[in-house]
Design a protein around this motif. Structure first.
Motif, mmCIF file in Angstrom:
data_model
loop_
_atom_site.group_PDB
_atom_site.id
_atom_site.type_symbol
_atom_site.label_atom_id
_atom_site.label_comp_id
_atom_site.label_asym_id
_atom_site.label_seq_id
_atom_site.Cartn_x
_atom_site.Cartn_y
_atom_site.Cartn_z
ATOM 1 N N UNK A 32 -10.417 0.708 2.189
ATOM 2 C CA UNK A 32 -11.097 1.529 1.171
ATOM 3 C C UNK A 32 -10.051 2.328 0.385
ATOM 4 N N UNK A 33 -9.126 2.942 1.100
ATOM 5 C CA UNK A 33 -8.135 3.799 0.446
ATOM 6 C C UNK A 33 -7.211 2.987 -0.466
ATOM 7 N N UNK A 34 -6.693 1.874 0.041
ATOM 8 C CA UNK A 34 -5.770 1.053 -0.760
ATOM 9 C C UNK A 34 -6.437 0.546 -2.028
ATOM 10 N N UNK A 35 -7.681 0.066 -1.900
ATOM 11 C CA UNK A 35 -8.347 -0.475 -3.089
ATOM 12 C C UNK A 35 -8.687 0.657 -4.064
ATOM 13 N N UNK A 36 -9.063 1.810 -3.529
ATOM 14 C CA UNK A 36 -9.440 2.943 -4.384
ATOM 15 C C UNK A 36 -8.231 3.483 -5.145
ATOM 16 N N UNK A 37 -7.133 3.688 -4.408
ATOM 17 C CA UNK A 37 -5.954 4.271 -5.066
ATOM 18 C C UNK A 37 -5.398 3.328 -6.119
ATOM 19 N N UNK A 38 -5.388 2.044 -5.808
ATOM 20 C CA UNK A 38 -4.847 1.104 -6.793
ATOM 21 C C UNK A 38 -5.720 1.097 -8.057
ATOM 22 N N UNK A 39 -7.038 1.156 -7.861
ATOM 23 C CA UNK A 39 -7.936 1.192 -9.027
ATOM 24 C C UNK A 39 -7.729 2.476 -9.832
ATOM 25 N N UNK A 40 -7.738 3.606 -9.142
ATOM 26 C CA UNK A 40 -7.632 4.888 -9.859
ATOM 27 C C UNK A 40 -6.267 5.044 -10.538
ATOM 28 N N UNK A 259 -7.343 11.850 8.780
ATOM 29 C CA UNK A 259 -7.530 10.388 8.732
ATOM 30 C C UNK A 259 -7.007 9.841 7.409
ATOM 31 N N UNK A 260 -7.258 10.549 6.309
ATOM 32 C CA UNK A 260 -6.780 10.079 5.002
ATOM 33 C C UNK A 260 -5.254 10.086 4.953
ATOM 34 N N UNK A 261 -4.646 11.127 5.502
ATOM 35 C CA UNK A 261 -3.175 11.202 5.486
ATOM 36 C C UNK A 261 -2.580 10.086 6.339
ATOM 37 N N UNK A 262 -3.218 9.818 7.465
ATOM 38 C CA UNK A 262 -2.726 8.750 8.338
ATOM 39 C C UNK A 262 -2.842 7.385 7.647
ATOM 40 N N UNK A 263 -3.947 7.179 6.951
ATOM 41 C CA UNK A 263 -4.139 5.903 6.250
ATOM 42 C C UNK A 263 -3.131 5.785 5.091
ATOM 43 N N UNK A 264 -2.868 6.894 4.429
ATOM 44 C CA UNK A 264 -1.904 6.883 3.313
ATOM 45 C C UNK A 264 -0.500 6.536 3.844
ATOM 46 N N UNK A 265 -0.163 7.108 4.974
ATOM 47 C CA UNK A 265 1.129 6.827 5.605
ATOM 48 C C UNK A 265 1.218 5.347 5.999
ATOM 49 N N UNK A 266 0.134 4.830 6.546
ATOM 50 C CA UNK A 266 0.082 3.410 6.930
ATOM 51 C C UNK A 266 0.356 2.515 5.717
ATOM 52 N N UNK A 267 -0.030 2.990 4.543
ATOM 53 C CA UNK A 267 0.170 2.200 3.320
ATOM 54 C C UNK A 267 1.550 2.440 2.695
ATOM 55 N N UNK A 268 2.432 3.087 3.434
ATOM 56 C CA UNK A 268 3.821 3.233 2.987
ATOM 57 C C UNK A 268 3.998 4.230 1.855
ATOM 58 N N UNK A 269 3.032 5.104 1.667
ATOM 59 C CA UNK A 269 3.111 6.065 0.556
ATOM 60 C C UNK A 269 3.700 7.383 1.060
ATOM 61 N N UNK A 283 -6.538 13.918 -3.108
ATOM 62 C CA UNK A 283 -6.732 12.801 -4.048
ATOM 63 C C UNK A 283 -5.796 12.930 -5.252
ATOM 64 N N UNK A 284 -5.600 14.142 -5.743
ATOM 65 C CA UNK A 284 -4.679 14.317 -6.879
ATOM 66 C C UNK A 284 -3.293 13.797 -6.506
ATOM 67 N N UNK A 290 0.730 7.014 -6.101
ATOM 68 C CA UNK A 290 0.493 5.653 -5.582
ATOM 69 C C UNK A 290 1.444 4.634 -6.197
ATOM 70 N N UNK A 291 2.098 3.853 -5.330
ATOM 71 C CA UNK A 291 2.959 2.747 -5.786
ATOM 72 C C UNK A 291 2.635 1.537 -4.927
#
Ligand code: GLU
Length: 304
Positions: A32-40, A259-269, A283-284, A290-291
């Protein structure tokens, strides 16, 4: 009518497509996070589609629970939520097109027969094509299969790189309507992604090897192929795919930030130096930093 559809094709429309088989767990939060951040980050739209096609696997109440969690976590989606259980006519229509063009055929094999015929003693090898030329005498139709072709086909995944499969030898003619009458995930997902004008599919790498089958279906149905990016799977501290028990553990609903921070870290951000003061702050930060090119193909295991 699809409420978000208009005459102009969107330049970026992503989606998150959970199956309501339980509450949102870490692996699905990552998707959810990866798809959302890439879209936004690309000023795109983001849709949620409930993949409740297979009602034998649905856990009652979990669709609403997933949506409540997404809302609590601050995800904002466009338009109405499509539910696959209400889209049977669209899948039946696609199946008719494939049948009409002789690209699909009825199969009377049982799972056991397929395993024995494919490779004695080895489970889940490619379907050997037993019913390709027609049902054997006395056999009833069970499933419907799609014809595959004996040539390498590939695509370029934005995270995983080049993926190539020979569908005929690696997978074989695959099921698009199951013996229990449900349309298969592969068919439904292709029909819905096209109907919703999805341009970018960002999802977990467990679906990476489903993608060549989906592209094959898109080509046969003359539908566009979206851009694909498959996110690293969540693994445990030993590098193994999360065990069922842990994988299915729901994310902590009352405390979205950790949980959001952990998921963001998992995505290498990168994570902010100072802990965000709240969800909006998170979110800001996450959207503006996001890269996609920093998302690792394989899970990295640094603790933080
Ligand atoms: N419904 C699928 C799942 O929850 C995801 C399908 C997709 O993203 O294509 O695993």
């Amino acid at each position: 009518m699809n409420p978000v559809k208009n005459n102009q094709p969107p330049s970026y429309r992503g989606r998150f497509a959970p199956s309501p088989t339980g509450p949102l767990h870490f692996g699905s939060l990552v998707a959810a996070l990866g798809s959302y951040l890439d879209a936004r980050a690309n000023h795109g739209e983001w849709l949620v589609r409930m993949e409740d096609l297979d009602q034998t696997r649905e856990i009652k109440g979990s669709a609403d629970e997933i949506l409540r969690t997404l809302d609590r976590f601050g995800f904002k989606w466009e338009g109405e939520i499509i539910r696959q259980s209400r889209r049977t006519d669209a899948y039946a229509h696609a199946l008719n097109v494939l049948n009409r063009d002789d690209l699909a055929y009825p199969c009377g094999c049982t799972r056991k027969e397929i395993n024995i015929a494919a490779r004695p003693g080895i489970e889940s090898a490619a379907y050997p094509g037993t019913c390709r030329q027609g049902l054997r005498a006395g056999r009833k139709e069970r499933a419907i299969r799609l014809r595959t072709f004996d040539n390498p086909s590939g695509f370029e995944d934005l995270i995983q790189g080049e993926v190539t499969q020979n569908l005929a030898s690696d997978i074989g003619d695959f099921i698009i309507r199951r013996a229990d009458g449900y349309h298969a995930y592969q068919l439904a997902v292709v029909v819905d992604d096209a109907w919703q004008d999805i341009t970018h599919i960002v999802r977990g790498a467990d679906l990476l090897l489903s993608t060549p089958r989906q592209i094959h279906l898109q080509q046969l149905l003359e539908l566009p192929t979206p851009v694909y990016a498959h996110l690293p799977l969540a693994v445990d501290a030993n590098g193994r795919k999360l065990s069922k028990q842990y994988k299915d553990a729901p994310v902590e609903n009352r405390h979205p930030l950790p949980a959001l921070l952990q998921a963001l870290h998992h995505l290498g951000q990168p994570l902010p130096d100072e802990r965000p003061t709240g969800i909006d702050d998170f979110w800001d930060w996450a959207i503006s930093n996001w890269q996609l090119e920093n998302v690792p193909a394989k899970p990295t295991l640094q603790p933080h």
